[in-house]
Design a protein around this motif. Structure first.
Motif, PDB file in Angstrom:
ATOM      1  N   GLY A 135    -143.121  62.564 -44.562  1.00 13.25           N
ATOM      2  CA  GLY A 135    -143.221  64.013 -44.357  1.00 13.25           C
ATOM      3  C   GLY A 135    -142.118  64.738 -45.098  1.00 13.25           C
ATOM      4  O   GLY A 135    -141.128  64.142 -45.502  1.00 13.25           O
ATOM      5  N   ALA A 136    -142.288  66.058 -45.286  1.00 14.42           N
ATOM      6  CA  ALA A 136    -141.267  66.858 -45.971  1.00 14.42           C
ATOM      7  C   ALA A 136    -141.160  68.223 -45.315  1.00 14.42           C
ATOM      8  O   ALA A 136    -142.179  68.836 -44.984  1.00 14.42           O
ATOM      9  N   LEU A 137    -139.934  68.681 -45.128  1.00 11.61           N
ATOM     10  CA  LEU A 137    -139.703  70.070 -44.703  1.00 11.61           C
ATOM     11  C   LEU A 137    -139.617  70.888 -45.978  1.00 11.61           C
ATOM     12  O   LEU A 137    -138.724  70.677 -46.794  1.00 11.61           O
ATOM     13  N   LEU A 138    -140.553  71.822 -46.173  1.00 11.28           N
ATOM     14  CA  LEU A 138    -140.515  72.690 -47.353  1.00 11.28           C
ATOM     15  C   LEU A 138    -139.806  73.979 -46.938  1.00 11.28           C
ATOM     16  O   LEU A 138    -140.344  74.753 -46.144  1.00 11.28           O
ATOM     17  N   ILE A 139    -138.605  74.168 -47.434  1.00 11.91           N
ATOM     18  CA  ILE A 139    -137.807  75.319 -46.993  1.00 11.91           C
ATOM     19  C   ILE A 139    -137.910  76.446 -48.011  1.00 11.91           C
ATOM     20  O   ILE A 139    -137.748  76.224 -49.215  1.00 11.91           O
ATOM     21  N   VAL A 140    -138.201  77.649 -47.506  1.00 10.62           N
ATOM     22  CA  VAL A 140    -138.291  78.828 -48.374  1.00 10.62           C
ATOM     23  C   VAL A 140    -137.342  79.890 -47.826  1.00 10.62           C
ATOM     24  O   VAL A 140    -137.310  80.159 -46.629  1.00 10.62           O
ATOM     25  N   ASP A 141    -136.557  80.475 -48.725  1.00 12.30           N
ATOM     26  CA  ASP A 141    -135.603  81.528 -48.353  1.00 12.30           C
ATOM     27  C   ASP A 141    -136.374  82.813 -48.061  1.00 12.30           C
ATOM     28  O   ASP A 141    -137.141  83.282 -48.905  1.00 12.30           O
ATOM     29  N   ALA A 142    -136.148  83.405 -46.872  1.00 17.34           N
ATOM     30  CA  ALA A 142    -136.897  84.614 -46.480  1.00 17.34           C
ATOM     31  C   ALA A 142    -136.530  85.812 -47.346  1.00 17.34           C
ATOM     32  O   ALA A 142    -137.270  86.793 -47.401  1.00 17.34           O
ATOM     33  N   ALA A 143    -135.386  85.744 -48.042  1.00 17.18           N
ATOM     34  CA  ALA A 143    -134.990  86.879 -48.896  1.00 17.18           C
ATOM     35  C   ALA A 143    -135.464  86.686 -50.333  1.00 17.18           C
ATOM     36  O   ALA A 143    -135.701  87.656 -51.045  1.00 17.18           O
ATOM     37  N   GLN A 144    -135.613  85.413 -50.780  1.00 12.56           N
ATOM     38  CA  GLN A 144    -135.931  85.174 -52.205  1.00 12.56           C
ATOM     39  C   GLN A 144    -137.378  84.746 -52.451  1.00 12.56           C
ATOM     40  O   GLN A 144    -137.811  84.679 -53.597  1.00 12.56           O
ATOM     41  N   SER A 145    -138.097  84.403 -51.405  1.00  7.19           N
ATOM     42  CA  SER A 145    -139.496  83.953 -51.503  1.00  7.19           C
ATOM     43  C   SER A 145    -139.626  82.649 -52.304  1.00  7.19           C
ATOM     44  O   SER A 145    -138.649  81.979 -52.569  1.00  7.19           O
ATOM     45  N   ILE A 146    -140.868  82.318 -52.704  1.00  9.06           N
ATOM     46  CA  ILE A 146    -141.145  81.034 -53.371  1.00  9.06           C
ATOM     47  C   ILE A 146    -140.669  81.104 -54.819  1.00  9.06           C
ATOM     48  O   ILE A 146    -140.950  82.074 -55.521  1.00  9.06           O
ATOM     49  N   GLN A 147    -139.936  80.075 -55.256  1.00  7.54           N
ATOM     50  CA  GLN A 147    -139.457  80.044 -56.633  1.00  7.54           C
ATOM     51  C   GLN A 147    -139.923  78.766 -57.334  1.00  7.54           C
ATOM     52  O   GLN A 147    -140.553  77.915 -56.721  1.00  7.54           O
ATOM     53  N   ALA A 148    -139.585  78.681 -58.630  1.00  9.44           N
ATOM     54  CA  ALA A 148    -140.162  77.624 -59.480  1.00  9.44           C
ATOM     55  C   ALA A 148    -139.993  76.223 -58.912  1.00  9.44           C
ATOM     56  O   ALA A 148    -140.943  75.457 -58.841  1.00  9.44           O
TER      57      ALA A 148
END
Length: 598
Positions: free
Chosen positions: A96-109
């Protein structure tokens, strides 16, 4: 086995992976309050100083959930694209993997490329929206982006904050409920995957593994399948904050192994460990090969340190399997190594680690790629050119071929123009353009590998404001009009600064190199001419002026001839100094070529 969970943390750089890992460790009481510190798993000084993870870190946590004891094996991974090889290795050892996304920067490359890496390995993805406590956070909009990307429900996205610890209990609950338990056959022959290794100067090589089938016991005779060597397992154990020795490690678990191996090359990451008496029949596959993007020479400042540098590089290769190197020599710098790196940051980090961890002062040459040259007399005979100094005389040469790549760039639709402009400037030819969504575009280019070595990746990030992800694979050699540009200092050619450049760009690059070196080379007691030349033809010149010493200061009054006499005497001295004077080239000068556009 049903109570074991193996998972990793993946995200773009600076989205809060290590901070969230700290909260998970303190929430599960894996570390006491006294041991707590920021970026706990990042144990290199360099990682703390720069605030980036360079190496994956594995640690085991025990957690009681609804009255049952669970063992959670966590691997914290780097976010920077230069260390994507570390990520691919960690993913191979998890379910499994925790996919972490910054709430201020959104999804990046890098979020996207790491996600695809995890999906290829059939990992269960748990989306986590981090940094929701920030004033600039935009949780609703970013949640929609995650839902579009993963096709999950908005309520599946866990809101959390690595800083305050908000939502950590929900993350642990999701890991236990959603990540599948490892599947394996405890009664089958031992089959374990090596996903990392570390060099310990007292105990030799420590190998980190994940058991797929069977068990491994202390004292058992084991075999490494890729190298065919066999050893005794002197010590096995689990990776808590400090290593904990155990009698045996069972199916599905992660642990470390010490066999007293002292030679770095005997451990291959991605290899399979099996029992010597009852070996498994199939190797574990699914590992990426390393793809070096940048080649450069690394030389010891003192030639006597060559063997010491070799030993240091081998130990470093254990901690960083993406470093590849082979011996080479240079007229100006003596014996050294030609090294392959995953990018410019990777190269910088390796150089700094050699200096810090092994006290090696090294000189790094201009990065480049390998070419093929062909002779007029024998047009079928290939001459491999790893270094511009190996290029045969232009008059006897039929043609030069350089490696080409197919580059895939994914970017936002707003930046298509700038990205295309950059690729065309780098001699790229567009092959295809596809809109993956109304906002995301994939551009496919055929480009010379030499053009992406220097500053391409940094400039791509700049023109796309950090939103472009870049991947490539080689497509073979093509004939190109290349010339060798030599740099002459004080009339002597410096082979470490030579470069093979396309004829159309030779003049502008030669001029920029001379200007840059003029700034960097310290002034001496005599004028230093800095020239760029193609063969015998000088294409550019700058002069580092001499330090003035006023010899006429003590000569006041009287005849002018006294003054002239002193100036003539000084002129003769300067001429003699120029003949015997040695121009010291600072390390920055070798790297100046990379920053020509600054």
């Amino acid at each position: 086995m049903k109570n074991i969970r193996n998972f990793c943390i993946i995200a773009h750089i600076d989205h809060g992976k290590s901070t969230l890992a700290d909260r998970l460790l303190s929430f599960t009481d894996t570390v006491s309050q006294r041991e707590e510190q920021a970026q706990l798993l990042d144990n290199m000084d360099l990682e703390r100083e720069r605030g980036i993870t360079i190496k994956s870190h594995a640690i085991q946590m025990d957690y009681v959930f609804e009255g049952e004891q669970y063992t959670l094996n966590l691997i914290d991974t780097p976010g920077h694209v230069d260390f994507s090889y570390e990520v691919s290795r960690s993913i191979a050892a998890c379910e499994g993997a925790l996919l972490i996304v910054d709430a201020a920067q959104s999804i990046q490359a890098q979020t996207i490329s790491n996600l695809y890496l995890a999906l290829e390995n059939d990992l269960e993805i748990i989306p986590v929206l981090n940094k929701v406590d920030l004033p600039s956070a935009n949780p609703e909009e970013v949640t929609d982006d995650i839902v579009d990307l993963l096709g999950c429900e908005p309520e599946d996205v866990i809101h959390a904050s690595g800083k305050t610890g908000f939502g950590v209990d929900n993350i642990l609950k999701a890991i236990i409920e959603k990540v599948p338990a490892p599947e394996g056959k405890p009664e089958a022959p031992l089959k374990a995957l090596i996903f990392d290794s570390v060099y310990n100067s007292y105990r030799g090589v420590e190998t980190y593994f994940r058991i797929i089938d069977g068990t491994i016991k202390k004292g058992q005779k084991i075999k490494f399948m890729a190298t065919g060597n066999d050893y005794f397992a002197d010590e096995v154990g689990t990776l808590k904050l400090n290593q904990v020795a155990k009698k045996e490690i069972k199916t599905g678990d992660v642990g470390y192994l010490i066999t007293g191996i002292k030679t770095a090359s005997e451990v291959k990451v991605g290899d399979t460990i099996t029992d010597f008496a009852n070996p498994t029949t199939d190797n574990i596959d699914g590992f990426e090969d390393v793809k070096p993007m940048v080649y450069a020479g690394i030389y010891p400042v003192d030639t006597e340190d060559y063997e010491e540098l070799r030993a240091s590089m081998e130990k470093l290769q254990l901690n960083d399997a993406s470093l590849v190197f082979q011996p080479e020599s240079s007229a100006a710098l003596g014996f050294g190594f030609r090294c392959g790196f995953l990018g410019m940051l990777h190269m910088e980090i390796i150089q700094e680690r050699l200096e810090r961890e092994f006290n090696m002062t090294v000189i790094t040459t201009v990065p480049n790629v390998s070419y093929f040259a062909y002779n007029k007399k024998n047009p079928d005979e290939q001459i491999l050119v790893n270094n511009p100094t190996d290029l045969p005389d232009p008059s006897s040469m039929d043609r030069v071929e350089e490696p080409y790549i197919k580059a895939s760039i994914i970017t936002k639709a707003d930046f298509v123009g700038q990205v295309m402009g950059l690729c065309i400037e780098k001699r790229g030819e567009i092959v295809n353009q596809t809109y993956l969504t109304p906002q995301r575009v994939e551009l496919i280019f055929d480009m010379p590998l030499a053009e992406i070595v220097f500053d391409f990746y940094d400039r791509l990030k700049t023109v796309s404001k950090g939103y472009a992800s870049f991947d490539y694979y080689p497509i073979g050699m093509r004939t190109s009009k290349l010339v060798k540009v030599d740099i002459l200092l004080n009339g002597d050619s410096v082979d470490a600064l030579s470069a093979l450049i396309h004829a159309d760009n030779a003049y502008s690059i030669g001029k920029k190199m001379c200007e840059k070196l003029k700034e960097l080379i310290p002034r001496q007691q005599f004028d230093i001419p800095i020239q760029a030349a193609i063969g015998a033809k000088i294409i550019s010149r700058e002069t580092t002026k001499a330090l003035r010493k006023d010899v006429t200061a003590k000569c006041y009054g009287g005849d002018i001839s006294r003054k002239r006499k002193l100036l003539e005497k000084q002129k003769k001295g300067k001429k003699r100094m120029r003949q015997v004077g040695n121009v010291e080239i600072p390390q920055e000068a070798f790297m100046a070529v990379l920053k020509l556009n600054d």
